[in-house]
Design a protein around this motif. Sequence first.
Motif, PDB file in Angstrom:
ATOM      1  N   LEU B  52       0.844  -1.203   0.000  1.00  0.00           N
ATOM      2  CA  LEU B  52       0.000   0.000   0.000  1.00  0.00           C
ATOM      3  C   LEU B  52       0.879   1.252   0.000  1.00  0.00           C
ATOM      4  N   PHE B  53       1.858   1.284   0.899  1.00  0.00           N
ATOM      5  CA  PHE B  53       2.721   2.464   0.981  1.00  0.00           C
ATOM      6  C   PHE B  53       3.664   2.547  -0.213  1.00  0.00           C
ATOM      7  N   SER B  54       4.016   1.393  -0.821  1.00  0.00           N
ATOM      8  CA  SER B  54       4.964   1.417  -1.938  1.00  0.00           C
ATOM      9  C   SER B  54       4.408   2.234  -3.098  1.00  0.00           C
ATOM     10  N   GLY B  55       3.087   2.220  -3.302  1.00  0.00           N
ATOM     11  CA  GLY B  55       2.494   3.035  -4.360  1.00  0.00           C
ATOM     12  C   GLY B  55       2.849   4.497  -4.171  1.00  0.00           C
ATOM     13  N   MET B  56       2.784   4.940  -2.927  1.00  0.00           N
ATOM     14  CA  MET B  56       3.097   6.342  -2.624  1.00  0.00           C
ATOM     15  C   MET B  56       4.593   6.610  -2.730  1.00  0.00           C
ATOM     16  N   PHE B  57       5.413   5.642  -2.300  1.00  0.00           N
ATOM     17  CA  PHE B  57       6.866   5.824  -2.412  1.00  0.00           C
ATOM     18  C   PHE B  57       7.297   5.878  -3.880  1.00  0.00           C
ATOM     19  N   VAL B  58       6.662   5.072  -4.731  1.00  0.00           N
ATOM     20  CA  VAL B  58       6.999   5.091  -6.162  1.00  0.00           C
ATOM     21  C   VAL B  58       6.576   6.433  -6.760  1.00  0.00           C
ATOM     22  N   ALA B  59       5.402   6.939  -6.382  1.00  0.00           N
ATOM     23  CA  ALA B  59       4.960   8.260  -6.851  1.00  0.00           C
ATOM     24  C   ALA B  59       5.976   9.314  -6.424  1.00  0.00           C
ATOM     25  N   TYR B  60       6.437   9.200  -5.191  1.00  0.00           N
ATOM     26  CA  TYR B  60       7.453  10.121  -4.673  1.00  0.00           C
ATOM     27  C   TYR B  60       8.703  10.069  -5.552  1.00  0.00           C
ATOM     28  N   ALA B  61       9.184   8.862  -5.845  1.00  0.00           N
ATOM     29  CA  ALA B  61      10.421   8.703  -6.633  1.00  0.00           C
ATOM     30  C   ALA B  61      10.256   9.321  -8.017  1.00  0.00           C
ATOM     31  N   VAL B  62       9.103   9.064  -8.653  1.00  0.00           N
ATOM     32  CA  VAL B  62       8.871   9.571 -10.012  1.00  0.00           C
ATOM     33  C   VAL B  62       8.877  11.100 -10.006  1.00  0.00           C
ATOM     34  N   TYR B  63       8.111  11.712  -9.099  1.00  0.00           N
ATOM     35  CA  TYR B  63       8.019  13.172  -9.097  1.00  0.00           C
ATOM     36  C   TYR B  63       9.336  13.815  -8.659  1.00  0.00           C
ATOM     37  N   ARG B  64      10.069  13.135  -7.781  1.00  0.00           N
ATOM     38  CA  ARG B  64      11.343  13.717  -7.360  1.00  0.00           C
ATOM     39  C   ARG B  64      12.363  13.675  -8.488  1.00  0.00           C
ATOM     40  N   VAL B  65      12.359  12.590  -9.271  1.00  0.00           N
ATOM     41  CA  VAL B  65      13.285  12.509 -10.415  1.00  0.00           C
ATOM     42  C   VAL B  65      12.918  13.566 -11.451  1.00  0.00           C
ATOM     43  N   TRP B  66      11.634  13.825 -11.621  1.00  0.00           N
ATOM     44  CA  TRP B  66      11.202  14.836 -12.591  1.00  0.00           C
ATOM     45  C   TRP B  66      11.559  16.257 -12.154  1.00  0.00           C
ATOM     46  N   HIS B  67      11.332  16.561 -10.871  1.00  0.00           N
ATOM     47  CA  HIS B  67      11.530  17.942 -10.398  1.00  0.00           C
ATOM     48  C   HIS B  67      12.358  17.974  -9.112  1.00  0.00           C
ATOM     49  N   PRO B  68      13.639  17.594  -9.189  1.00  0.00           N
ATOM     50  CA  PRO B  68      14.438  17.537  -7.959  1.00  0.00           C
ATOM     51  C   PRO B  68      14.573  18.896  -7.267  1.00  0.00           C
ATOM     52  N   GLU B  69      14.671  19.976  -8.052  1.00  0.00           N
ATOM     53  CA  GLU B  69      14.875  21.302  -7.453  1.00  0.00           C
ATOM     54  C   GLU B  69      13.628  21.753  -6.694  1.00  0.00           C
ATOM     55  N   VAL B  70      12.439  21.331  -7.188  1.00  0.00           N
ATOM     56  CA  VAL B  70      11.196  21.688  -6.494  1.00  0.00           C
ATOM     57  C   VAL B  70      11.134  20.968  -5.145  1.00  0.00           C
ATOM     58  N   PHE B  71      11.511  19.679  -5.129  1.00  0.00           N
ATOM     59  CA  PHE B  71      11.497  18.912  -3.887  1.00  0.00           C
ATOM     60  C   PHE B  71      12.463  19.528  -2.870  1.00  0.00           C
ATOM     61  N   GLN B  72      13.623  19.955  -3.378  1.00  0.00           N
ATOM     62  CA  GLN B  72      14.635  20.538  -2.499  1.00  0.00           C
ATOM     63  C   GLN B  72      14.110  21.813  -1.851  1.00  0.00           C
ATOM     64  N   ALA B  73      13.486  22.679  -2.658  1.00  0.00           N
ATOM     65  CA  ALA B  73      13.001  23.958  -2.130  1.00  0.00           C
ATOM     66  C   ALA B  73      11.794  23.748  -1.207  1.00  0.00           C
ATOM     67  N   ALA B  74      10.875  22.854  -1.606  1.00  0.00           N
ATOM     68  CA  ALA B  74       9.644  22.657  -0.830  1.00  0.00           C
ATOM     69  C   ALA B  74       9.947  21.978   0.507  1.00  0.00           C
ATOM     70  N   SER B  75      10.945  21.079   0.496  1.00  0.00           N
ATOM     71  CA  SER B  75      11.307  20.364   1.718  1.00  0.00           C
ATOM     72  C   SER B  75      11.767  21.321   2.812  1.00  0.00           C
ATOM     73  N   LYS B  76      12.356  22.470   2.387  1.00  0.00           N
ATOM     74  CA  LYS B  76      12.838  23.462   3.361  1.00  0.00           C
ATOM     75  C   LYS B  76      11.689  24.080   4.158  1.00  0.00           C
ATOM     76  N   LEU B  77      10.464  23.978   3.631  1.00  0.00           N
ATOM     77  CA  LEU B  77       9.310  24.537   4.352  1.00  0.00           C
ATOM     78  C   LEU B  77       8.879  23.640   5.511  1.00  0.00           C
ATOM     79  N   LEU B  78       9.378  22.383   5.508  1.00  0.00           N
ATOM     80  CA  LEU B  78       9.059  21.487   6.622  1.00  0.00           C
ATOM     81  C   LEU B  78      10.100  21.691   7.719  1.00  0.00           C
TER      82      LEU B  78
END
Lengths: 124, 228
Positions: B52-78
Amino acid sequence: MAHATHHHIIPKALLLKVFVTLVVLTVITALTGQADLGPFNFLHVPLAVGIAVIKATLVVLFFMGLKYDRPINALSFIIGLLMVGVFLAFTLLDMLYRGDIGNLERQPIRGPQIEQMASPTTAH
Amino acid sequence: MAGASEAITRVHAAEEHGHHPPYLQHHFVSAEQQFDAAKLGMWIFLATEILLFSGMFVAYAVYRVWHPEVFQAASKLLDWRLGGLNTLVLLASSYTVALAVHYAQLGNQKRLLQNLWLTIALAGVFMVVKYFEYTEKFHHHIFPGGNYAYEGLQLPYVGQFFSIYFVMTGIHGLHVLVGMGVLTWVALKARRGVFSSEYYTPVEISALYWHLVDIIWIFLFPLLYLIH
């Protein structure tokens, strides 16, 4: 006789050792995750995932006692993990290399048989 | 006639006192078999939870590979300190629930109950920290997907990171709440003195579930909060 259960009781000292190790690994993750590794910045993801895998393995082996458990339980769990590996690997393969293999125009599939079938009408 | 019924009564009595403890269901040969069956069922369930969680982890991997700079900037808000605190809280709760199983196996009712309540309390601390994190995000209009409207960071695709963040931590939080419910049920049973060193299956099974909730968070913490 029916009451005789022989479950492995994991010693309290071992549980505490595992907990302390998990805390230390968490601190290492937090520190390396923040640090600028300069030319080794590409190591951030492998490091974070690697430490998380070590932590999860410790939880599974000692807190969940899979090390002392029946192999059938480990087998069912490992098959689940393998499926996750297949899921992740093939999705990433598709995503990273889509379009690299044969940049072909859209066209109907044609083979020798289809050519033969088509030839009597076109040849004459 | 009378002799036959007397014999049956005697067999029943023998079963109850000899081989049939009250917790043993009639379709199992022995308490050991019942315990092993419950545990195997739980491990298979945990494998499906990971899927169940792997579906979300795979989605995470796909979007992070597509937009690594967005993940880096957005993560700083946490706030990584709150995420780290929650990691320690969940690790401690895993430790206490492992101790609960340890004391159940030794037949120490008092310590079993103490560790179960401690685990539930730590789960509560986790949810309280999560509540403060979520309200702080909502206050700044940091919402998932297209509803993202934070003035301080405007980037294309930044809503995608927060879709993933809220869905993953939300479903994980739901698991924490379910775990609190299950552990409360087990604790109430423990208080009634249901468990002994011969029978503690619900303690063992719910502890396994709780450790899995911990494992999921072990991966969520660095992947969401610590992107350099």
